[in-house]
Design a protein around this motif. Structure first.
Motif, mmCIF file in Angstrom:
data_model
loop_
_atom_site.group_PDB
_atom_site.id
_atom_site.type_symbol
_atom_site.label_atom_id
_atom_site.label_comp_id
_atom_site.label_asym_id
_atom_site.label_seq_id
_atom_site.Cartn_x
_atom_site.Cartn_y
_atom_site.Cartn_z
ATOM 1 N N GLU A 90 -0.945 -1.899 -16.010
ATOM 2 C CA GLU A 90 -0.310 -1.147 -15.754
ATOM 3 C C GLU A 90 -0.956 0.322 -16.060
ATOM 4 N N LYS A 91 -2.120 0.398 -16.863
ATOM 5 C CA LYS A 91 -2.882 1.327 -16.640
ATOM 6 C C LYS A 91 -3.706 1.221 -15.620
ATOM 7 N N TYR A 92 -4.477 0.953 -15.117
ATOM 8 C CA TYR A 92 -5.392 0.921 -13.497
ATOM 9 C C TYR A 92 -4.714 0.373 -12.181
ATOM 10 N N PHE A 93 -3.456 -0.091 -12.643
ATOM 11 C CA PHE A 93 -2.785 0.192 -11.009
ATOM 12 C C PHE A 93 -0.980 0.593 -11.700
ATOM 13 N N PRO A 94 -0.802 2.145 -11.683
ATOM 14 C CA PRO A 94 0.748 1.622 -12.051
ATOM 15 C C PRO A 94 1.705 1.796 -10.764
ATOM 16 N N ALA A 95 3.301 1.197 -11.343
ATOM 17 C CA ALA A 95 3.783 1.191 -10.136
ATOM 18 C C ALA A 95 3.907 2.844 -9.310
ATOM 19 N N SER A 96 3.841 3.481 -9.606
ATOM 20 C CA SER A 96 4.084 4.497 -9.103
ATOM 21 C C SER A 96 2.759 4.992 -7.914
ATOM 22 N N ARG A 97 1.317 3.742 -8.485
ATOM 23 C CA ARG A 97 0.381 3.457 -7.338
ATOM 24 C C ARG A 97 0.920 3.146 -6.067
ATOM 25 N N ALA A 98 1.694 2.042 -6.633
ATOM 26 C CA ALA A 98 1.969 0.364 -5.716
ATOM 27 C C ALA A 98 2.973 0.790 -5.252
ATOM 28 N N ALA A 99 4.222 2.326 -5.421
ATOM 29 C CA ALA A 99 5.121 2.831 -4.390
ATOM 30 C C ALA A 99 4.412 3.802 -3.335
ATOM 31 N N SER A 100 3.347 4.789 -3.631
ATOM 32 C CA SER A 100 3.462 5.445 -2.708
ATOM 33 C C SER A 100 2.371 5.182 -1.375
ATOM 34 N N ILE A 101 1.421 3.585 -2.157
ATOM 35 C CA ILE A 101 1.340 2.944 -0.906
ATOM 36 C C ILE A 101 1.646 2.502 -0.134
ATOM 37 N N ARG A 102 2.983 1.974 -1.110
ATOM 38 C CA ARG A 102 4.262 1.085 -0.090
ATOM 39 C C ARG A 102 4.454 1.831 0.822
ATOM 40 N N LYS A 103 4.932 3.446 0.760
ATOM 41 C CA LYS A 103 5.888 4.538 1.350
ATOM 42 C C LYS A 103 4.370 4.457 2.407
ATOM 43 N N GLU A 104 2.940 5.245 2.346
ATOM 44 C CA GLU A 104 2.718 5.072 3.578
ATOM 45 C C GLU A 104 2.516 4.193 4.544
ATOM 46 N N ILE A 105 2.242 2.599 3.845
ATOM 47 C CA ILE A 105 2.520 1.485 4.718
ATOM 48 C C ILE A 105 3.934 1.951 5.513
ATOM 49 N N CYS A 106 4.797 2.348 5.309
ATOM 50 C CA CYS A 106 6.599 2.163 6.189
ATOM 51 C C CYS A 106 6.247 4.098 6.653
ATOM 52 N N GLY A 107 5.453 4.295 7.154
ATOM 53 C CA GLY A 107 5.585 5.744 7.571
ATOM 54 C C GLY A 107 4.980 6.053 8.132
ATOM 55 N N ILE A 108 4.007 4.896 8.538
ATOM 56 C CA ILE A 108 3.202 5.137 10.079
ATOM 57 C C ILE A 108 3.765 4.665 10.750
#
Length: 135
Positions: free
Chosen positions: A113-131
């Protein structure tokens, strides 16, 4: 007249020590980490380039077939974790609520929760889906 205090008492900080956030199980067998195991632990300092998931794999080091009977693997992981942190990450651990972590699963949840928050996972997922393919 006020009670006289020595210079040593006046210089000592007035801080109450609350204890560590990790609540350890009561064990019947005396257990301590060997310095050789502590030196094998990877170090995590909380900087942006470090992968917190990879750091949690230090638990492989904690699995030892030579552990004393009555000591669980979970207890070894909880005992070793503070030694694997340094810098800002170690400070973060010491400022957590005392006795708020009682298992390695709790520790993993709080750490991620501190070092890999849900917002970071969501942004990575969004970046992958936008390729998109260029041509």
């Amino acid at each position: 007249m006020a009670a006289e205090q020595t210079l040593r008492h006046l210089a000592a900080p007035d801080v109450n020590y609350n204890g560590l956030c990790i609540e350890y199980d009561d064990v019947d067998v005396p257990f301590e980490l060997k310095s050789g195991l502590i030196h094998l632990l990877p170090r995590f300092n909380g900087l942006a380039g470090k992968d917190p998931h990879k750091h949690l794999e230090f638990q492989v080091v904690c699995f030892t077939p030579l552990r004393p009977e009555g000591i669980t693997e979970d207890h070894i992981k909880l005992t070793a974790f503070p030694f694997s942190l340094q810098g800002a990450a170690k400070d973060w651990l010491y400022y957590l609520e005392p006795n708020s972590v009682s298992s390695s699963a709790d520790l993993k949840k709080v750490f991620l929760e501190k070092y890999f928050p849900a917002s970071r996972a969501a942004s990575i997922r969004k970046e992958i889906c936008g390729i998109r393919q260029g041509n």
